[in-house]
Scaffold this motif. Structure first.
Motif, PDB file in Angstrom:
ATOM      1  N   ILE A   1     -51.796   3.578  34.172  1.00  0.00           N
ATOM      2  CA  ILE A   1     -50.880   3.249  33.077  1.00  0.00           C
ATOM      3  C   ILE A   1     -50.832   1.724  32.962  1.00  0.00           C
ATOM      4  CG2 ILE A   1     -48.511   3.421  32.251  1.00  0.00           C
ATOM      5  CD1 ILE A   1     -48.215   5.944  33.915  1.00  0.00           C
ATOM      6  N   PRO A   2     -51.140   1.154  31.785  1.00  0.00           N
ATOM      7  CA  PRO A   2     -51.171  -0.312  31.679  1.00  0.00           C
ATOM      8  C   PRO A   2     -49.769  -0.913  31.761  1.00  0.00           C
ATOM      9  CG  PRO A   2     -51.481   0.703  29.527  1.00  0.00           C
ATOM     10  CD  PRO A   2     -51.512   1.824  30.530  1.00  0.00           C
ATOM     11  N   ASP A   3     -49.693  -2.129  32.312  1.00  0.00           N
ATOM     12  CA  ASP A   3     -48.410  -2.825  32.424  1.00  0.00           C
ATOM     13  C   ASP A   3     -47.825  -3.156  31.054  1.00  0.00           C
ATOM     14  OD1 ASP A   3     -48.240  -2.813  35.157  1.00  0.00           O
ATOM     15  OD2 ASP A   3     -49.418  -4.649  35.385  1.00  0.00           O
TER      16      ASP A   3
ATOM     17  N   VAL B   1     -54.046   8.119  36.946  1.00  0.00           N
ATOM     18  CA  VAL B   1     -54.075   7.901  38.396  1.00  0.00           C
ATOM     19  C   VAL B   1     -53.333   6.604  38.708  1.00  0.00           C
ATOM     20  CG1 VAL B   1     -56.243   9.154  38.686  1.00  0.00           C
ATOM     21  CG2 VAL B   1     -56.297   6.709  38.223  1.00  0.00           C
ATOM     22  N   GLY B   2     -53.267   6.314  39.990  1.00  0.00           N
ATOM     23  CA  GLY B   2     -52.639   5.073  40.415  1.00  0.00           C
ATOM     24  C   GLY B   2     -51.134   5.165  40.449  1.00  0.00           C
ATOM     25  N   PRO B   3     -50.474   4.074  40.736  1.00  0.00           N
ATOM     26  CA  PRO B   3     -49.011   4.085  40.845  1.00  0.00           C
ATOM     27  C   PRO B   3     -48.332   4.000  39.488  1.00  0.00           C
ATOM     28  CG  PRO B   3     -49.836   1.893  41.279  1.00  0.00           C
ATOM     29  CD  PRO B   3     -51.058   2.758  41.066  1.00  0.00           C
TER      30      PRO B   3
ATOM     31  N   SER C   1     -52.238  12.661  38.136  1.00  0.00           N
ATOM     32  CA  SER C   1     -52.625  12.459  39.541  1.00  0.00           C
ATOM     33  C   SER C   1     -52.085  11.119  40.019  1.00  0.00           C
ATOM     34  CB  SER C   1     -54.154  12.505  39.690  1.00  0.00           C
ATOM     35  OG  SER C   1     -54.657  13.770  39.337  1.00  0.00           O
ATOM     36  N   LEU C   2     -50.847  10.842  39.653  1.00  0.00           N
ATOM     37  CA  LEU C   2     -50.214   9.584  40.059  1.00  0.00           C
ATOM     38  C   LEU C   2     -49.931   9.600  41.553  1.00  0.00           C
ATOM     39  CD1 LEU C   2     -47.725   9.334  37.076  1.00  0.00           C
ATOM     40  CD2 LEU C   2     -49.884   8.133  37.333  1.00  0.00           C
ATOM     41  N   SER C   3     -49.872   8.426  42.134  1.00  0.00           N
ATOM     42  CA  SER C   3     -49.640   8.316  43.577  1.00  0.00           C
ATOM     43  C   SER C   3     -48.672   7.171  43.842  1.00  0.00           C
ATOM     44  CB  SER C   3     -50.966   8.101  44.308  1.00  0.00           C
ATOM     45  OG  SER C   3     -51.607   6.923  43.844  1.00  0.00           O
TER      46      SER C   3
ATOM     47  N   THR D   1     -45.141  17.782  40.088  1.00  0.00           N
ATOM     48  CA  THR D   1     -46.513  18.265  40.156  1.00  0.00           C
ATOM     49  C   THR D   1     -47.508  17.116  40.160  1.00  0.00           C
ATOM     50  OG1 THR D   1     -45.656  20.066  38.784  1.00  0.00           O
ATOM     51  CG2 THR D   1     -47.971  20.131  39.322  1.00  0.00           C
ATOM     52  N   ASN D   2     -47.232  16.097  40.952  1.00  0.00           N
ATOM     53  CA  ASN D   2     -48.174  15.007  41.163  1.00  0.00           C
ATOM     54  C   ASN D   2     -48.528  14.968  42.643  1.00  0.00           C
ATOM     55  OD1 ASN D   2     -48.526  13.532  38.550  1.00  0.00           O
ATOM     56  ND2 ASN D   2     -46.301  13.593  38.639  1.00  0.00           N
ATOM     57  N   ASN D   3     -48.951  13.817  43.112  1.00  0.00           N
ATOM     58  CA  ASN D   3     -49.271  13.656  44.516  1.00  0.00           C
ATOM     59  C   ASN D   3     -48.488  12.484  45.098  1.00  0.00           C
ATOM     60  OD1 ASN D   3     -51.288  15.739  44.921  1.00  0.00           O
ATOM     61  ND2 ASN D   3     -52.549  14.560  43.493  1.00  0.00           N
ATOM     62  N   LEU D   4     -47.208  12.378  44.719  1.00  0.00           N
ATOM     63  CA  LEU D   4     -46.377  11.284  45.210  1.00  0.00           C
ATOM     64  C   LEU D   4     -46.164  11.414  46.713  1.00  0.00           C
ATOM     65  CD1 LEU D   4     -43.681  11.222  42.407  1.00  0.00           C
ATOM     66  CD2 LEU D   4     -45.580   9.666  42.679  1.00  0.00           C
ATOM     67  N   THR D   5     -46.188  10.248  47.394  1.00  0.00           N
ATOM     68  CA  THR D   5     -45.942  10.224  48.823  1.00  0.00           C
ATOM     69  C   THR D   5     -44.838   9.235  49.130  1.00  0.00           C
ATOM     70  OG1 THR D   5     -47.681   8.560  49.103  1.00  0.00           O
ATOM     71  CG2 THR D   5     -48.328  10.865  49.319  1.00  0.00           C
TER      72      THR D   5
END
Length: 1016
Positions: A242-244, A263-265, A285-287, A307-311
């Motif tokens: 997602i662009p800043d 993807v990405g944060p 597929s955000l993290s 339903t993402n892959n947050l940790t």
């Protein structure tokens, strides 16, 4: 000669003068009539000539009017009288775009939404120079978007959603001078989301969702749209991060980037969106962690990153927000729930299930808010349950499965009358359950299994009138099961196994007509089994193993029509195994470890029952069964100890008794037969027959067919019989159970859908709706007579061993047939009919696998509950088919039927049931298809029996129609009329199309004007 000709000419002169007089008068009249209509009226008539007005809505566009301002859909300027608005939405007009409307020089508003405008959108639309609002949504437009649209200098609102536009968004769109709303959702645009959209600086709404764009990043130039309030790019195949630049959208209130491949944060700069109300980022597929700076977003009401892959852990800053909904489920979050979440006064929904969270819940959770939904299942939370969860008196769902909570259930929960679902399974809760907690009036599911709870079930349970599932297995409950359990008339499942219940089986349980499963194994229940099971018509599972029951097994158990699991092992039962048990259609039978004796019924002399009778030393077999001792050998051993005289005397006495009993039995049966014949003759005369078609049979033929040997099905509403009539015709007779109850004014209610079925099917005439021949009524007994469907229901056929007979052409034909039937209900019945229980078991198949929609017991005529959506008091429908908004809002409209039909399409394509154990907790076929497509590809979704059949492309297209019908947002689901067209267009170029003959669509699949009817 000349004189004669002059005389004849003189004689004709008066007639010539009269002819020219009438001709001149007619021309003058016609000229004045044409001149009476304004020039703009002529333009409108020219537009009408290019359209097909199937419903006659443009009938008042009369060329003899001198002013078109009173015509349907026309609005004029009060001062000048010029046409400024044309609104023909929802009028079912057909044809290409009426370019003649662009000749109206003052036209600023044009809406042709939800019609059948087809062909391409002409480039000449740029001549509509005065247009400010253009809405062509929900039509059949094809081709590419015209570049000339950007030449409309005053255009502010452009809606072309739900069409079939392809290709790219034209580069000319960057030139729009004043466009505020651009809506292109649900088309077939297949290029990337263009960066030049960032140059339309006047945009306030950009809606591009549900387009098969090529994979590409979200353009950073979007950040230039500083006036943007709504950005909806769901299902746009976005990739990358997602662009800043999104943080520059200072006026944004709704950001929806869900269902992409981002993807990405989550960018920390997103916290600068001060006006945002809703952020949707799920199914990506955000993290990484949720940005800690989001405590500044004080206007945020809903944050959904499910339903993402947050940790990582839940940030304290997030829990300081005044959130309304916090959904972080199905991630990899660890740590505890910050205490600050208890200070959120707007908190309504908290769902954190399927993580690795631990620790103790904040003691004040729910104290300062009106919490409605709490789901913390499948985590590692421990400690005691917060006492203030229901302080706001709004909590409806408390789901805390599979954690490590301990201590007692707080007494304050007994005052939480709003609770609907309570699931506390697999924790370490202990102590006595508060008495009032047993009797919560609105609870439908009470699940306390797998804890350490003690005490007994309180008599207060009589107040839980809505309870359908009572699951208390695996605790230490004791005492007798209270008689008040018999007052739970909605109870379907009762699981009390693995406790220490004592006393006899409550007789009140025998009156629960909806009971399907009763499991009380592993308790200390004593006494004899009851012998009156007339109300247990739906009981499928009875497990009373490992108790202290004595006496004999009642033969009446064999009369239970739905029983397929019976376990009475580990008791003190005596006597023989009743022959009547052979009538049961059992998948599992266990009578082991009792004191049964005598010979086995013949049906049980089979090796599949070799472990069903272990531990009964006095049981024997009259057949050569290796797993059971022979009755002959046992009798021979006993005969050695009897005297011959005793044997002869016994034979004579037995013969005399048999003879006397035989004569008495014959006489009794003869008298019973005579009384039965008289009673039948009297009853037949009191039957009332109501026919809906011309009949070739009488009610007496129908009544004579109501024999148990003719039963072909049985369900919650009644039994279905096959009746072969004297004229050789076969019909199906549905006999409804007599379950009506009395209201205060002595009127009956709850007729098992009889009146709904008759009111709906009695007036419908359509080839894809099951035909109701007639109905018969007598006192509390009601019969419905239908046309007979030799191949049964689609659900039974598709999910059985016969499914191999359903090749893809047959399945495609069934889908089109069922869609035609539902389209008729929604669009051609006046008023429209909503089926409310569309499923594969309610789609019947004739001898040629033609489909008929059936079972209208819960159907509703749209509009009977007021304007807008009909609101029902309870959920109607079947598990796995119910639309998401219907299950939560109880508001029903045709979109609910479309969702259910979408599930049927997915069944046809995948061959799977709507709900299966392999889907996992809280999952169903729709979600399984979506997940499998994303993770494994389409080959893992299609029915493996059809993958190599040569129809893979057509199957994929039908799958897409099913996914469109099951869209989570009702507004994105097509109408049934559109579903029919989409299905027919899938194979429109295929001469082998199962619904074609000689390369042309068969007339069977076009609506026949003679079939059209009214529902009321």
């Amino acid at each position: 000669m000349a004189a004669a000709q002059a005389a004849r000419a003189a004689s004709l002169l008066p007639f010539c003068r009269l002819f020219f007089f009438f001709l001149f008068s007619y021309l003058c009249f016609s000229s004045s009539a044409v001149r009476s209509l304004s020039q703009e009226g002529l333009f409108l008539l020219a537009a009408k000539r290019g359209l097909s007005d199937t419903d006659g809505v443009l009938s008042n566009w009369n060329p003899r009017d001198d002013n078109p301002c009173g015509w349907k859909g026309i609005l004029c300027d009060n001062s000048s009288g010029a046409v400024v608005s044309v609104d023909l939405s929802n009028t079912n007009i057909i044809g290409p775009f009426p370019l003649a409307l662009c000749r109206l020089s003052r036209l600023s508003f044009l809406s042709l939404a939800n019609n059948n405008v087809n062909s391409t959108l002409p480039s000449g639309i740029s001549s509509c120079k005065a247009l400010a609002h253009l809405d062509l949504s929900s039509n059949l437009l094809v081709g590419t978007l015209p570049e000339t649209l950007a030449d409309l200098p005053l255009l502010q609102h452009l809606d072309l959603s739900s069409n079939n536009f392809t290709g790219a968004i034209p580069a000319s769109f960057a030139r729009f001078p004043s466009l505020q709303v651009l809506t292109l959702t649900a088309n077939l645009l297949n290029e990337t989301v263009p960066a030049f959209l960032g140059r339309i600086l006047t945009l306030q709404q950009l809606n591009l969702a549900y387009n098969p764009f090529a994979g590409g990043r979200l353009p950073p130039e979007i950040g230039n749209l500083t006036s943007l309030q709504n950005l909806w790019l769901s299902f746009c195949n976005l990739v990358g991060e997602i662009p800043d630049s999104v943080s520059k959208l200072g006026n944004l209130t709704n950001l929806d980037l869900s269902n992409n491949r981002l993807v990405g944060p989550i960018p920390p700069s997103i916290t600068s969106l001060r006006k945002v109300v809703q952020i949707e980022l799920f199914n990506n597929s955000l993290s990484g962690e949720i940005p800690s700076g989001m405590d500044a977003m004080v206007s945020l009401l809903r944050f959904d990153a499910s339903t993402n892959n947050l940790t990582g852990s839940i940030p304290v800053e997030l829990c300081r927000l005044n959130l309304e909904s916090l959904n972080l489920y199905e991630n990899h979050l660890t740590g505890g729930l910050p205490p600050e979440i208890a200070n959120s006064t707007q908190l309504v929904e908290l769902k954190l299930f399927n993580n690795m969270l631990s620790g103790v819940l904040p003691p004040d959770l729910g104290k300062n808010s009106r919490l409605m939904m709490l789901d913390l299942s499948y985590n590692r939370f421990s400690g005691e349950l917060p006492a203030h969860l229901c302080t706001g008196k709004s909590l409806t769902d408390m789901v805390l499965l599979d954690n490590a909570f301990s201590g007692p259930i707080p007494a304050s929960y007994g005052e939480c009358s709003s609770l609907n679902r309570v699931r506390l399974r697999s924790n370490s809760l202990s102590g006595v359950v508060p008495p009032a907690f047993w009797g919560l009036p609105h609870v439908s599911l009470l699940e306390l299994a797998g804890n350490r709870l003690t005490g007994s079930i309180s008599p207060f349970i009589r107040n839980a009138g809505n309870l359908s599932q009572l699951i208390v297995s695996g605790n230490s409950f004791s005492g007798e099961i209270p008689a008040e359990v018999g007052q739970l008339h909605n109870l379907v499942d009762f699981h009390g196994d693995g406790n220490a219940f004592t006393g006899a089986l409550p007789r009140g349980l025998l009156g629960l007509s909806l009971l399907a499963k009763l499991d009380l194994q592993g308790n200390r229940i004593s006494g004899k089994l009851p012998n009156d099971f007339r109300s247990w018509k739906q009981l499928s599972e009875l497990n009373l193993a490992n108790n202290q029951l004595d006496g004999s097994i009642p033969p009446q158990l064999g009369s239970l029509p739905a029983l397929n699991y019976l376990d009475l092992s580990g008791n003190l039962l005596t006597g023989s195994v009743p022959l009547a048990l052979q009538e049961l259609k059992l998948n599992s039978l266990n009578l082991s470890n009792n004191h049964l004796s005598g010979s086995l019924p013949p049906l049980f002399n089979n090796r599949i029952y070799e472990r069903s009778f272990l531990g009964n030393p006095d049981l024997c077999s009259n057949a050569d069964a290796s797993f059971m001792q022979s009755c002959i050998r046992l009798q021979e051993d006993r005969a050695k100890h009897r005297a011959l005289a005793w044997l002869l005397r016994s034979v004579f006495v037995l013969t005399g008794v048999i003879l006397v009993l035989g004569i008495a039995l014959f006489y009794w049966r003869y008298r019973s037969f005579k009384r039965s014949e008289k009673r039948k003759a009297a009853d037949k005369s009191r039957w009332t027959l109501t026919s809906f078609h011309k009949l070739g049979f009488s009610e007496y033929e129908i009544l004579d067919s109501l024999d148990e040997d003719n039963v072909i099905g049985s369900g919650g509403a009644g039994k279905v019989y096959k009746a072969v009539l004297n004229n050789g015709e076969t019909v199906a007779v549905k006999r409804l159970w007599a379950t009506s109850t009395k209201m205060e004014n002595n009127h009956s209610k709850g007729d098992n859908g009889f009146e709904a079925e008759v009111a709906t099917l009695g007036k419908i005439r359509h080839r894809n709706i099951v035909k109701l021949w007639c109905c018969c009524t007598h006192r509390d007994c009601k019969l419905l007579v239908y046309e007979y469907m030799p191949n049964g229901s689609l659900g039974d056929f598709l999910h059985s061993s016969k499914a191999g007979l359903l090749d893809w052409p047959t399945r495609y034909k069934i889908a089109v047939d069922a869609a035609e039937g539902l389209s008729y209900l929604h669009h051609d019945c006046v008023p429209p009919i909503i089926h409310r229980d569309v499923k594969s078991n309610n789609i019947l198949l004739d001898a040629e696998f033609g489909a008929r929609v059936a079972d209208f017991g819960v159907a509703k005529i749209q509009g009977t509950y007021g304007k807008g959506h009909d609101s029902m008091s309870a959920i109607a429908g079947s598990l796995g088919y119910i639309a998401p908004e219907y299950a939560y809002t109880l508001r029903v409209n045709e979109k609910s039927d479309i969702y259910s039909f979408g599930v049927v399409i997915l069944e046809l394509v995948t061959g799977k049931r709507p709900v299966e154990a392999e889907y996992g907790e809280s999952k169903h076929l729709v979600k399984w298809v979506s997940t499998t497509l994303e993770e494994k590809g389409v080959d893992h979704v299609l029915d493996p029996r059809l993958v190599n059949s040569g129809f893979k492309e057509e199957m994929c297209k039908v799958l897409n129609v099913g996914r469109l019908c099951t869209s989570p947002l009702p507004i994105n689901r097509p109408t049934m009329r559109r579903v029919v067209k989409l299905l027919l267009e899938i194979c429109s170029d295929d001469k082998n199309n199962p619904v074609k003959k000689d390369g042309k669509l068969s007339p069977y699949y076009y609506e026949d004007a003679s079939d059209h009817g009214s529902a009321a």
